[in-house]
Design a protein around this motif. Sequence first.
Motif, PDB file in Angstrom:
ATOM      1  N   GLY A 110      78.025 -80.351 -44.312  1.00  0.00           N
ATOM      2  CA  GLY A 110      77.151 -81.431 -44.170  1.00  0.00           C
ATOM      3  C   GLY A 110      75.825 -81.665 -45.013  1.00  0.00           C
ATOM      4  N   ALA A 111      75.109 -80.350 -44.058  1.00  0.00           N
ATOM      5  CA  ALA A 111      73.988 -80.089 -44.007  1.00  0.00           C
ATOM      6  C   ALA A 111      73.173 -79.351 -45.155  1.00  0.00           C
ATOM      7  N   LEU A 127      77.327 -72.863 -45.361  1.00  0.00           N
ATOM      8  CA  LEU A 127      77.577 -74.485 -45.811  1.00  0.00           C
ATOM      9  C   LEU A 127      79.366 -74.533 -46.544  1.00  0.00           C
ATOM     10  N   VAL A 128      79.375 -75.568 -45.379  1.00  0.00           N
ATOM     11  CA  VAL A 128      80.707 -76.563 -45.813  1.00  0.00           C
ATOM     12  C   VAL A 128      80.207 -77.874 -46.149  1.00  0.00           C
ATOM     13  N   ASP A 129      80.225 -78.222 -47.579  1.00  0.00           N
ATOM     14  CA  ASP A 129      80.112 -79.137 -47.885  1.00  0.00           C
ATOM     15  C   ASP A 129      80.915 -78.948 -49.668  1.00  0.00           C
ATOM     16  N   ARG A 130      81.529 -80.969 -49.368  1.00  0.00           N
ATOM     17  CA  ARG A 130      82.440 -82.105 -50.294  1.00  0.00           C
ATOM     18  C   ARG A 130      81.668 -81.498 -51.778  1.00  0.00           C
ATOM     19  N   THR A 142      78.653 -67.149 -49.001  1.00  0.00           N
ATOM     20  CA  THR A 142      78.105 -67.915 -47.782  1.00  0.00           C
ATOM     21  C   THR A 142      77.945 -69.713 -48.078  1.00  0.00           C
ATOM     22  N   TYR A 143      79.002 -70.285 -49.234  1.00  0.00           N
ATOM     23  CA  TYR A 143      79.788 -71.251 -48.777  1.00  0.00           C
ATOM     24  C   TYR A 143      80.945 -71.603 -48.959  1.00  0.00           C
ATOM     25  N   HIS A 144      81.789 -72.695 -48.304  1.00  0.00           N
ATOM     26  CA  HIS A 144      82.479 -72.804 -48.990  1.00  0.00           C
ATOM     27  C   HIS A 144      82.691 -74.457 -48.886  1.00  0.00           C
ATOM     28  N   ILE A 145      83.014 -75.080 -50.298  1.00  0.00           N
ATOM     29  CA  ILE A 145      83.169 -75.964 -51.397  1.00  0.00           C
ATOM     30  C   ILE A 145      84.640 -77.009 -50.690  1.00  0.00           C
ATOM     31  N   ALA A 146      84.409 -77.660 -49.764  1.00  0.00           N
ATOM     32  CA  ALA A 146      85.551 -78.261 -49.513  1.00  0.00           C
ATOM     33  C   ALA A 146      85.542 -80.020 -48.659  1.00  0.00           C
TER      34      ALA A 146
END
Length: 378
Positions: A110-111, A127-130, A142-146
């Motif tokens: 969330g950042a 990054l993990v972000d919704r 380098t990220y996972h949308i969740a």
Amino acid sequence: MSRAERDDPEGALLASVTAHALGKLPVLSAERFQALCRDMQGAFPDLVQRSLNGVVEHGAATSSSKRAEFDICGPEPSPVDYDWRFDQRTARRLAEALIGPSNRKVLCVGAPTVYGAIQSLGGKGFLVDRNPLLARNLVSGTYHIADISTNEDLGLHVGRKFDAAIIDPPWYADAYDLWLARTLPLLRTGAEVFVVMFRKFTRPGALDERAQLLQRFEKIGRVSGEPFEAVYSTPPFEQEVLLRLGLPYLPSWRAADIYKIALHPQPELSVFRPVVWSPHNWKRFILEGQVIAVQDIPDDNGPIQVASEFVSCLKTVSQRDPARALYTVWTSRSYAAVVRGTKRIAAILGNSAEVTVERSDLEAAIQLSKDLGFQLRR
């Protein structure tokens, strides 16, 4: 923690404002009012204004730091994502602290602005972000949308362990429980976790919530406060609310504390429980710079109907507003509506032919767009 602050937060805020040097002035410029708000431990500016004997002038305060590069390049923050983003100085300081001297592998939850700063420094950020709209500005792999509230095992999707993490949940105790329960298993033994913490006047009960969270932090590691505060660039949806409340332009009023937790070799992870929090799913569309969010409601595929009894021009950003849970269409400029037929409005916004849309739906969507201040694609 004083009993007065716990039992009478409004009185404690009044006392804090009147004791402050700026709170004694008969007239406050926008600049001085922003400085006062920054010192009022999370109290929303309209509450600070009500505690003043003097008046606040219109105008604009200056930013303490420019907006982060990722914030400028990315989609507008949306209230449905609780998306307040760090300014450039904060993002850079956090990135440098997280990377450390050995270019550690860093988990950003969330950042996104910290992720962006890590990338610009040549670091190893993930990054993990919704918000799926962020993906266009992220580096593949380098990220996972969740949505953490519904994703029970991030480890299966992320597939790696991290040396450090920054966690910036929505400022509610249940959200901290959930985010820490989901992300701590992704960290290596002895990792450092930076957690952003709301301040005591953020809402009634915030002081007790802070104390309880800090007690639980101590069960998983050695806790220390960072020597700098986290400052947020005021997002458009919040700035619109401030203007509607008759307040000046305040680009850098919101700040928070940062705590670092050096994890114990065997942290007591069970102190954080993955409670159900923020269950709504949203579809997001970008129209002329604005983000229009439509709640994804199963089987709501009937004709578009807008409930006229609800105010569309919002004057709050708080989850404590009882109407918040009812809105099903929401813009990144703090206009919202209670709408039935969300499948059809989403199809119109996305130019999708998968859902049958009647002429009356198009007429309703056009009127809705006028009411909420955006323009439909032609």
